[in-house]
Motif scaffolding. Sequence first.
Motif, PDB file in Angstrom:
ATOM      1  N   VAL A 152       7.798   8.252  39.197  1.00 30.52           N
ATOM      2  CA  VAL A 152       7.280   6.983  38.735  1.00 30.52           C
ATOM      3  C   VAL A 152       6.162   7.082  37.784  1.00 30.52           C
ATOM      4  O   VAL A 152       5.178   8.060  38.163  1.00 30.52           O
ATOM      5  N   PRO A 154       3.979   5.125  35.320  1.00 30.17           N
ATOM      6  CA  PRO A 154       3.329   3.960  34.968  1.00 30.17           C
ATOM      7  C   PRO A 154       2.578   4.114  33.675  1.00 30.17           C
ATOM      8  O   PRO A 154       1.822   5.041  33.589  1.00 30.17           O
ATOM      9  N   THR A 155       2.443   3.153  32.826  1.00 27.44           N
ATOM     10  CA  THR A 155       1.340   2.962  31.748  1.00 27.44           C
ATOM     11  C   THR A 155       0.074   2.333  32.474  1.00 27.44           C
ATOM     12  O   THR A 155       0.064   1.992  33.839  1.00 27.44           O
ATOM     13  N   VAL A 174       0.689  -3.107  32.385  1.00 27.28           N
ATOM     14  CA  VAL A 174       1.888  -4.032  33.294  1.00 27.28           C
ATOM     15  C   VAL A 174       0.939  -4.182  34.607  1.00 27.28           C
ATOM     16  O   VAL A 174       0.138  -3.528  35.342  1.00 27.28           O
ATOM     17  N   ARG A 178       5.437  -4.343  39.261  1.00 30.99           N
ATOM     18  CA  ARG A 178       6.404  -3.521  38.462  1.00 30.99           C
ATOM     19  C   ARG A 178       6.376  -2.282  39.156  1.00 30.99           C
ATOM     20  O   ARG A 178       7.700  -1.415  38.973  1.00 30.99           O
ATOM     21  N   VAL A 179       5.303  -1.716  39.267  1.00 25.27           N
ATOM     22  CA  VAL A 179       5.498  -0.232  39.674  1.00 25.27           C
ATOM     23  C   VAL A 179       5.874  -0.042  40.997  1.00 25.27           C
ATOM     24  O   VAL A 179       6.787   0.633  41.457  1.00 25.27           O
ATOM     25  N   ALA A 182       9.493  -0.379  41.035  1.00 23.66           N
ATOM     26  CA  ALA A 182      10.259   0.972  40.770  1.00 23.66           C
ATOM     27  C   ALA A 182      10.397   2.130  41.841  1.00 23.66           C
ATOM     28  O   ALA A 182      11.139   2.572  42.238  1.00 23.66           O
ATOM     29  N   LYS A 185      13.055   0.989  43.961  1.00 22.31           N
ATOM     30  CA  LYS A 185      14.227   1.481  43.680  1.00 22.31           C
ATOM     31  C   LYS A 185      14.635   2.816  44.050  1.00 22.31           C
ATOM     32  O   LYS A 185      15.480   3.175  44.328  1.00 22.31           O
ATOM     33  N   PHE A 196      11.176   6.883  36.756  1.00 26.36           N
ATOM     34  CA  PHE A 196      11.335   5.495  36.352  1.00 26.36           C
ATOM     35  C   PHE A 196      10.123   5.176  35.404  1.00 26.36           C
ATOM     36  O   PHE A 196       8.939   5.132  35.963  1.00 26.36           O
ATOM     37  N   TYR A 197      10.325   4.940  34.186  1.00 24.91           N
ATOM     38  CA  TYR A 197       9.149   4.612  33.451  1.00 24.91           C
ATOM     39  C   TYR A 197       8.908   2.974  33.463  1.00 24.91           C
ATOM     40  O   TYR A 197       9.737   2.287  33.531  1.00 24.91           O
ATOM     41  N   VAL A 198       7.522   2.885  33.681  1.00 27.70           N
ATOM     42  CA  VAL A 198       7.014   1.587  33.887  1.00 27.70           C
ATOM     43  C   VAL A 198       6.281   1.236  32.789  1.00 27.70           C
ATOM     44  O   VAL A 198       5.072   1.165  32.775  1.00 27.70           O
ATOM     45  N   TYR A 199       6.608   1.265  31.510  1.00 24.46           N
ATOM     46  CA  TYR A 199       6.090   0.898  30.241  1.00 24.46           C
ATOM     47  C   TYR A 199       6.044  -0.262  29.510  1.00 24.46           C
ATOM     48  O   TYR A 199       7.058  -1.124  29.808  1.00 24.46           O
TER      49      TYR A 199
END
Length: 199
Positions: A152, A154-155, A174, A178-179, A182, A185, A196-199
């Motif tokens: 994962v 994250p930003t 974010v 949301r992280v 991810a 998932k 899994f990009y959380v940007y």
Amino acid sequence: MRILVVGATGTIGKAVVEEMKDRAEIICASRSKADIKVDITSVESIKQMFKEVGEIDALVSAAGGVHYTSLETLTPELNQIAVQSKLLGQINLVLLGLPYIKDNGSITLITGVLMDDPIKTGASAAMANGGVHAFVKAAAIDMPRGIRINSVSPTILEESFEDYGSMFEGFEPVPVKRVALAYKKSILGAHTGKTFYVY
Ligand SMILES: NC(=O)c1ccc[n+]([C@@H]2O[C@H](COP(=O)([O-])OP(=O)(O)OC[C@H]3O[C@@H](n4cnc5c(N)ncnc54)[C@H](OP(=O)(O)O)[C@@H]3O)[C@@H](O)[C@H]2O)c1
């Protein structure tokens, strides 16, 4: 389902625990405040943790220290922080944890936006993120017994913005929820070798 969360007391770890707690038995690990004590920079400590915890369905890492400093002040010693913790610490969790992960189980590691969208002082962090990212992609096609592995990325988080926001001018933070989704998932889904990009 049994999930071991390493870094369970942190901003991301706590959110993952909250997201998964109704779906699984969660075992929380970290250096100080969690039920299971582990320091991922120590091979012996990781071995001891897995002996204590036993079989699990999912290994989650939300731990990994890095040091932010300008390239001119980044010494080999300071660079070792990210190497020993975020990079090798997480990779050693995989190598030493594999025998404890059940067939068709999963592993989810943490990277971060700096490998894609660099900031000044972030070279050492970016190195660790990129290394973990590449390891996950390659390890996925070599995983035994149907075990999946993802990461994962994250930003900067809304929850961390007060502490680190000044380093991340122009980034859109974010929410940590949301992280956590991810991670969910990665744990409950079918993907492997994926970031899994959380940007
Ligand atoms: N927060 C963000 O905005 C953000 C964005 C992108 C990526 N990330 C990455 O996500 C990861 C977690 O970030 P976070 O903000 O959740 O950090 P955090 O709030 O500082 O939490 C870190 C967690 O990891 C544990 N930990 C730290 N070093 C450890 C070690 N050597 N062995 C075992 N456990 C250790 C900590 O507990 P103890 O101190 O008790 O060990 C804590 O549970 C980091 O790698 C960070 O670079 C964070």
